[in-house]
Scaffold this motif. Structure first.
Motif, mmCIF file in Angstrom:
data_model
loop_
_atom_site.group_PDB
_atom_site.id
_atom_site.type_symbol
_atom_site.label_atom_id
_atom_site.label_comp_id
_atom_site.label_asym_id
_atom_site.label_seq_id
_atom_site.Cartn_x
_atom_site.Cartn_y
_atom_site.Cartn_z
ATOM 1 N N TYR A 98 26.221 35.267 51.106
ATOM 2 C CA TYR A 98 27.522 35.809 51.504
ATOM 3 C C TYR A 98 28.379 36.096 50.274
ATOM 4 O O TYR A 98 28.977 37.170 50.152
ATOM 5 N N GLN A 99 28.424 35.143 49.356
ATOM 6 C CA GLN A 99 29.206 35.322 48.133
ATOM 7 C C GLN A 99 28.619 36.429 47.256
ATOM 8 O O GLN A 99 29.354 37.185 46.613
ATOM 9 N N LYS A 100 27.297 36.530 47.229
ATOM 10 C CA LYS A 100 26.644 37.596 46.459
ATOM 11 C C LYS A 100 27.038 38.968 47.009
ATOM 12 O O LYS A 100 27.295 39.901 46.242
ATOM 13 N N ALA A 101 27.049 39.079 48.338
ATOM 14 C CA ALA A 101 27.427 40.347 48.967
ATOM 15 C C ALA A 101 28.858 40.715 48.609
ATOM 16 O O ALA A 101 29.165 41.881 48.323
ATOM 17 N N LEU A 102 29.733 39.718 48.603
ATOM 18 C CA LEU A 102 31.134 39.962 48.252
ATOM 19 C C LEU A 102 31.266 40.433 46.808
ATOM 20 O O LEU A 102 31.960 41.415 46.518
ATOM 21 N N ARG A 103 30.596 39.718 45.890
ATOM 22 C CA ARG A 103 30.690 40.066 44.460
ATOM 23 C C ARG A 103 30.099 41.447 44.210
ATOM 24 O O ARG A 103 30.676 42.245 43.460
ATOM 25 N N PHE A 104 28.963 41.740 44.843
ATOM 26 C CA PHE A 104 28.313 43.030 44.648
ATOM 27 C C PHE A 104 29.204 44.160 45.160
ATOM 28 O O PHE A 104 29.332 45.208 44.524
ATOM 29 N N PHE A 105 29.835 43.921 46.303
ATOM 30 C CA PHE A 105 30.700 44.949 46.869
ATOM 31 C C PHE A 105 31.911 45.195 45.974
ATOM 32 O O PHE A 105 32.304 46.346 45.751
ATOM 33 N N HIS A 106 32.520 44.136 45.475
ATOM 34 C CA HIS A 106 33.713 44.292 44.637
ATOM 35 C C HIS A 106 33.385 45.028 43.331
ATOM 36 O O HIS A 106 34.235 45.751 42.801
ATOM 37 N N ARG A 107 32.146 44.880 42.855
ATOM 38 C CA ARG A 107 31.759 45.566 41.616
ATOM 39 C C ARG A 107 31.415 47.031 41.859
ATOM 40 O O ARG A 107 31.680 47.885 41.020
ATOM 41 N N HIS A 108 30.808 47.315 43.004
ATOM 42 C CA HIS A 108 30.232 48.652 43.201
ATOM 43 C C HIS A 108 30.808 49.425 44.395
ATOM 44 O O HIS A 108 30.538 50.619 44.536
ATOM 45 N N SER A 109 31.507 48.766 45.274
ATOM 46 C CA SER A 109 32.225 49.396 46.384
ATOM 47 C C SER A 109 31.369 50.390 47.172
ATOM 48 O O SER A 109 30.413 50.004 47.828
ATOM 49 N N THR A 110 31.706 51.676 47.120
ATOM 50 C CA THR A 110 31.017 52.668 47.959
ATOM 51 C C THR A 110 29.522 52.761 47.651
ATOM 52 O O THR A 110 28.718 52.979 48.553
ATOM 53 N N ALA A 111 29.159 52.594 46.381
ATOM 54 C CA ALA A 111 27.735 52.627 46.020
ATOM 55 C C ALA A 111 26.994 51.473 46.695
ATOM 56 O O ALA A 111 25.836 51.611 47.088
ATOM 57 N N ALA A 112 27.693 50.334 46.847
ATOM 58 C CA ALA A 112 27.088 49.175 47.498
ATOM 59 C C ALA A 112 26.785 49.476 48.963
ATOM 60 O O ALA A 112 25.744 49.056 49.489
ATOM 61 N N VAL A 113 27.683 50.199 49.624
ATOM 62 C CA VAL A 113 27.475 50.557 51.024
ATOM 63 C C VAL A 113 26.261 51.475 51.163
ATOM 64 O O VAL A 113 25.446 51.314 52.076
ATOM 65 N N PHE A 114 26.125 52.424 50.242
ATOM 66 C CA PHE A 114 25.001 53.370 50.295
ATOM 67 C C PHE A 114 23.680 52.684 49.943
ATOM 68 O O PHE A 114 22.744 52.677 50.745
ATOM 69 N N TRP A 115 23.593 52.095 48.746
ATOM 70 C CA TRP A 115 22.329 51.513 48.284
ATOM 71 C C TRP A 115 21.986 50.229 49.016
ATOM 72 O O TRP A 115 20.804 49.872 49.139
ATOM 73 N N GLY A 116 23.027 49.533 49.486
ATOM 74 C CA GLY A 116 22.772 48.295 50.216
ATOM 75 C C GLY A 116 21.981 48.499 51.486
ATOM 76 O O GLY A 116 21.309 47.587 51.973
ATOM 77 N N ARG A 117 22.024 49.702 52.048
ATOM 78 C CA ARG A 117 21.274 49.995 53.274
ATOM 79 C C ARG A 117 19.770 49.981 53.051
ATOM 80 O O ARG A 117 19.002 49.969 54.016
ATOM 81 N N MET A 118 19.331 49.964 51.809
ATOM 82 C CA MET A 118 17.908 50.044 51.498
ATOM 83 C C MET A 118 17.329 48.703 51.052
ATOM 84 O O MET A 118 16.162 48.629 50.669
#
Length: 202
Positions: A98-118
């Motif tokens: 959960y914390q990893k997802a938060l940190r990754f999102f805060h660093r990469h934002s929209t890119a996280a939403v796109f690449w995270g789907r894979m």
């Protein structure tokens, strides 16, 4: 398990794909790779239109992502963090992930939403921080749709291609999928038990 997925897809076609992909986003041990591969092989037998099948898969995944976005948006960080700490293990979500997802999102934002789907498991929970920070819904849906469509098309059409080329290998593929699913389910159970033991020790 894969035979049940295959039967469900045979019986309910596009609706089955939609519901399975929706469920995959809520219960990660049911991997989209298996759902999409079975769908691709089924379409290769001429029982479904491949493009409608991919669209159904993408729509189901988008609905699941929207659910977690809504959870993040409505529940809020403090209450959600407490819930994850107490109950997250039942859906494969640990405090650490959960914390990893938060940190990754805060660093990469929209890119996280796109690449995270894979990325398995991660694709489910990357929607939560998007809801927490109240990312614009239209922006979230657009990037989620594009990322999901890309991933779904890739896995589906690989299975579709090989399904057309090697139709005699269906039984073997089914056995391999059963082994993979059993392994993933075992991993999930071990993870839940380990999380429960750690909480008991604390």
């Amino acid at each position: 398990m894969t035979s049940l997925i295959e039967k469900f897809i045979d019986q309910a076609s596009y609706i089955a794909i939609f519901l399975l992909m929706l469920l995959e986003n809520v219960f990660p041990p049911l991997p989209s790779e298996i759902i999409l591969s079975i769908s691709g092989i089924t379409a290769a037998q001429g029982e479904m239109n491949p493009f409608f099948a991919v669209l159904s898969a993408t729509s189901g995944s988008l609905a699941g992502a929207g659910f977690w976005y809504w959870v993040g948006n409505k529940v809020g960080h403090d209450r959600l963090e407490k819930w994850v700490s107490r109950n997250g293990m039942w859906i494969g979500l640990s405090d650490e992930s959960y914390q990893k997802a938060l940190r990754f999102f805060h660093r990469h934002s929209t890119a996280a939403v796109f690449w995270g789907r894979m990325v398995p498991t991660f694709r489910t929970f990357i929607s939560i921080p998007a809801g927490l920070v109240k990312m614009k819904l239209t922006k979230f849906l657009i990037y989620t749709f594009i990322g999901t469509l890309t991933w779904s098309s890739l896995v589906f059409f690989i299975a579709y291609y090989f399904g057309n080329k090697y139709q005699s290998a269906f039984d073997t593929v089914g056995k391999v999928f059963n082994i993979i699913f059993a392994g993933l389910l075992l991993f999930y159970v071990v993870k839940v038990i380990r999380s429960w033991v750690q909480k008991r020790r604390k």
